[in-house]
Design a protein around this motif. Structure first.
Motif, mmCIF file in Angstrom:
data_model
loop_
_atom_site.group_PDB
_atom_site.id
_atom_site.type_symbol
_atom_site.label_atom_id
_atom_site.label_comp_id
_atom_site.label_asym_id
_atom_site.label_seq_id
_atom_site.Cartn_x
_atom_site.Cartn_y
_atom_site.Cartn_z
ATOM 1 N N ASN A 9 -2.287 12.889 -7.000
ATOM 2 C CA ASN A 9 -1.238 12.269 -7.804
ATOM 3 C C ASN A 9 -0.465 11.198 -7.044
ATOM 4 N N CYS A 10 -0.217 11.432 -5.769
ATOM 5 C CA CYS A 10 0.595 10.493 -4.988
ATOM 6 C C CYS A 10 -0.169 9.223 -4.613
ATOM 7 N N SER A 11 -1.431 9.373 -4.248
ATOM 8 C CA SER A 11 -2.205 8.238 -3.740
ATOM 9 C C SER A 11 -2.686 7.297 -4.837
ATOM 10 N N LYS A 12 -2.814 7.844 -6.059
ATOM 11 C CA LYS A 12 -3.320 7.052 -7.195
ATOM 12 C C LYS A 12 -4.674 6.414 -6.874
ATOM 13 N N GLY A 13 -5.523 7.195 -6.183
ATOM 14 C CA GLY A 13 -6.869 6.744 -5.873
ATOM 15 C C GLY A 13 -6.994 5.854 -4.655
ATOM 16 N N LYS A 14 -5.900 5.693 -3.915
ATOM 17 C CA LYS A 14 -5.930 4.824 -2.729
ATOM 18 C C LYS A 14 -5.967 5.661 -1.451
ATOM 19 N N SER A 15 -5.792 5.016 -0.301
ATOM 20 C CA SER A 15 -6.078 5.668 0.983
ATOM 21 C C SER A 15 -4.994 6.612 1.485
ATOM 22 N N PHE A 16 -3.756 6.399 1.048
ATOM 23 C CA PHE A 16 -2.641 7.157 1.615
ATOM 24 C C PHE A 16 -1.798 7.798 0.523
ATOM 25 N N PHE A 17 -0.969 8.744 0.920
ATOM 26 C CA PHE A 17 -0.007 9.299 -0.023
ATOM 27 C C PHE A 17 0.860 8.185 -0.600
ATOM 28 N N GLY A 18 1.108 7.162 0.210
ATOM 29 C CA GLY A 18 1.905 6.021 -0.219
ATOM 30 C C GLY A 18 1.103 4.942 -0.912
ATOM 31 N N GLY A 19 -0.164 5.204 -1.181
ATOM 32 C CA GLY A 19 -0.998 4.179 -1.835
ATOM 33 C C GLY A 19 -1.742 3.345 -0.817
ATOM 34 N N ASP A 20 -1.422 2.055 -0.765
ATOM 35 C CA ASP A 20 -2.088 1.150 0.171
ATOM 36 C C ASP A 20 -1.541 1.268 1.593
ATOM 37 N N SER A 80 7.549 -0.732 3.563
ATOM 38 C CA SER A 80 8.568 0.243 3.197
ATOM 39 C C SER A 80 8.011 1.652 3.353
ATOM 40 N N ILE A 81 8.783 2.515 3.968
ATOM 41 C CA ILE A 81 8.358 3.901 4.173
ATOM 42 C C ILE A 81 8.701 4.755 2.959
ATOM 43 N N LEU A 82 9.820 4.464 2.334
ATOM 44 C CA LEU A 82 10.206 5.144 1.103
ATOM 45 C C LEU A 82 9.915 4.230 -0.086
ATOM 46 N N PRO A 83 9.360 4.770 -1.175
ATOM 47 C CA PRO A 83 9.071 3.946 -2.345
ATOM 48 C C PRO A 83 10.343 3.340 -2.938
ATOM 49 N N ALA A 84 10.204 2.182 -3.558
ATOM 50 C CA ALA A 84 11.349 1.528 -4.192
ATOM 51 C C ALA A 84 11.742 2.220 -5.490
ATOM 52 N N ASP A 85 10.761 2.732 -6.216
ATOM 53 C CA ASP A 85 11.023 3.408 -7.480
ATOM 54 C C ASP A 85 11.737 4.739 -7.239
ATOM 55 N N PRO A 86 12.859 4.991 -7.923
ATOM 56 C CA PRO A 86 13.631 6.220 -7.679
ATOM 57 C C PRO A 86 12.822 7.501 -7.877
ATOM 58 N N TYR A 87 11.977 7.522 -8.922
ATOM 59 C CA TYR A 87 11.173 8.727 -9.153
ATOM 60 C C TYR A 87 10.151 8.924 -8.034
ATOM 61 N N ASP A 88 9.434 7.863 -7.669
ATOM 62 C CA ASP A 88 8.448 7.960 -6.593
ATOM 63 C C ASP A 88 9.117 8.355 -5.274
ATOM 64 N N ARG A 89 10.340 7.862 -5.072
ATOM 65 C CA ARG A 89 11.082 8.206 -3.855
ATOM 66 C C ARG A 89 11.428 9.691 -3.842
ATOM 67 N N ALA A 90 11.826 10.202 -4.996
ATOM 68 C CA ALA A 90 12.152 11.628 -5.105
ATOM 69 C C ALA A 90 10.924 12.491 -4.855
ATOM 70 N N ILE A 91 9.781 12.067 -5.385
ATOM 71 C CA ILE A 91 8.539 12.816 -5.177
ATOM 72 C C ILE A 91 8.138 12.803 -3.705
ATOM 73 N N ALA A 92 8.283 11.660 -3.058
ATOM 74 C CA ALA A 92 7.953 11.564 -1.630
ATOM 75 C C ALA A 92 8.845 12.502 -0.815
ATOM 76 N N ARG A 93 10.126 12.542 -1.138
ATOM 77 C CA ARG A 93 11.046 13.426 -0.423
ATOM 78 C C ARG A 93 10.709 14.894 -0.683
ATOM 79 N N PHE A 94 10.301 15.191 -1.915
ATOM 80 C CA PHE A 94 9.922 16.565 -2.244
ATOM 81 C C PHE A 94 8.763 17.032 -1.371
ATOM 82 N N TRP A 95 7.699 16.228 -1.277
ATOM 83 C CA TRP A 95 6.528 16.658 -0.521
ATOM 84 C C TRP A 95 6.782 16.638 0.977
ATOM 85 N N ALA A 96 7.612 15.727 1.448
ATOM 86 C CA ALA A 96 7.977 15.746 2.869
ATOM 87 C C ALA A 96 8.748 17.015 3.192
ATOM 88 N N SER A 97 9.628 17.422 2.270
ATOM 89 C CA SER A 97 10.372 18.674 2.443
ATOM 90 C C SER A 97 9.428 19.870 2.395
#
Length: 225
Positions: A145-156, A86-103
């Motif tokens: 904040n986005c990566s939560k200590g993982k490799s990508f902005f999206g985590g894994d 999935s390119i967009l997170p399933a969680d509504p808040y995480d999805r909003a944050i992803a859209r914010f930073w992409a913008s």
């Protein structure tokens, strides 16, 4: 590969926005026909498919054109939701944050990119470099904040923000060559430097991102025109 109605992508090889659509299609395993256009002599197909902005990329799914890179990426994620990550997170808040930073990336990178590509005035070029550097410092903080200590902005796996920023990596390197400015610095943005290496190693991106040296030649050609 995923079976679907005929998919075509109108693009220009040097465009980071076209790269976004290509990365998303690759992530989802979607077969598509790439139709190369000319930035300086736009085709009738492009003008017909995107009569409002007359810009690439344009995704044509069946007989329906979809314009604007972020809209295209989200469309691909939704239409082929069952395929690939999935390119967009399933969680509504995480999805909003992803859209914010992409913008944020588009708001900060696009004007700076345009000035560094076309600019002649030294003051404007210096300001564009500072805008790029400031935006990258902000994204360094966002990555924590986005990566939560993982490799990508999206985590894994890579998500919308990874694609938005990653599509500019080749141009950032090209502008480093052109301006002599080190945009991604191990001292100032160590997390982004490490992230960039991880992003470039993803097959979906490796197949798409152009070599910086070729972009420099493209810039020289445009400057001479």
């Amino acid at each position: 590969m995923v079976k679907q109605d005929e998919v075509k992508l109108i693009g220009v090889w040097a465009s980071p926005y076209v790269a976004r659509a290509m990365i998303a299609l690759n992530l989802k395993g979607v077969e598509y026909e790439y139709i190369a256009d000319d930035l300086f002599n736009k085709s009738e197909l492009l003008l017909k498919s995107n009569p409002v902005y007359k810009l690439v990329p344009v995704l044509i799914h069946g007989d329906k054109p979809i314009c604007e890179s972020r809209i295209i990426v989200e469309y691909i994620d939704q239409v082929w939701a069952s395929s690939g990550p999935s390119i967009l997170p399933a969680d509504p808040y995480d999805r909003a944050i992803a859209r914010f930073w992409a913008s944020y990336v588009d708001d900060k990178f696009f004007p700076a990119n345009r000035v560094l590509f076309w600019g002649k005035d030294e003051k404007s070029i210096a300001e564009a470099k500072e805008q790029f550097l400031a935006a990258l410092l902000q994204l360094e903080e966002a990555f924590v904040n986005c990566s939560k200590g993982k490799s990508f902005f999206g985590g894994d796996t890579i998500n919308l923000v990874d694609i938005a920023v990653g599509s500019f990596l080749s141009w950032l390197k090209a502008f480093e060559i052109i301006t002599g400015t080190n945009f991604l610095d191990k001292k100032k943005t160590p997390l982004l430097v490490e992230w960039a290496e991880c992003f470039r190693s993803v097959d979906a991106a490796t197949e798409v991102l152009p070599e910086a040296e070729k972009l420099v030649e493209f810039w020289k050609f445009a400057q001479a025109g």
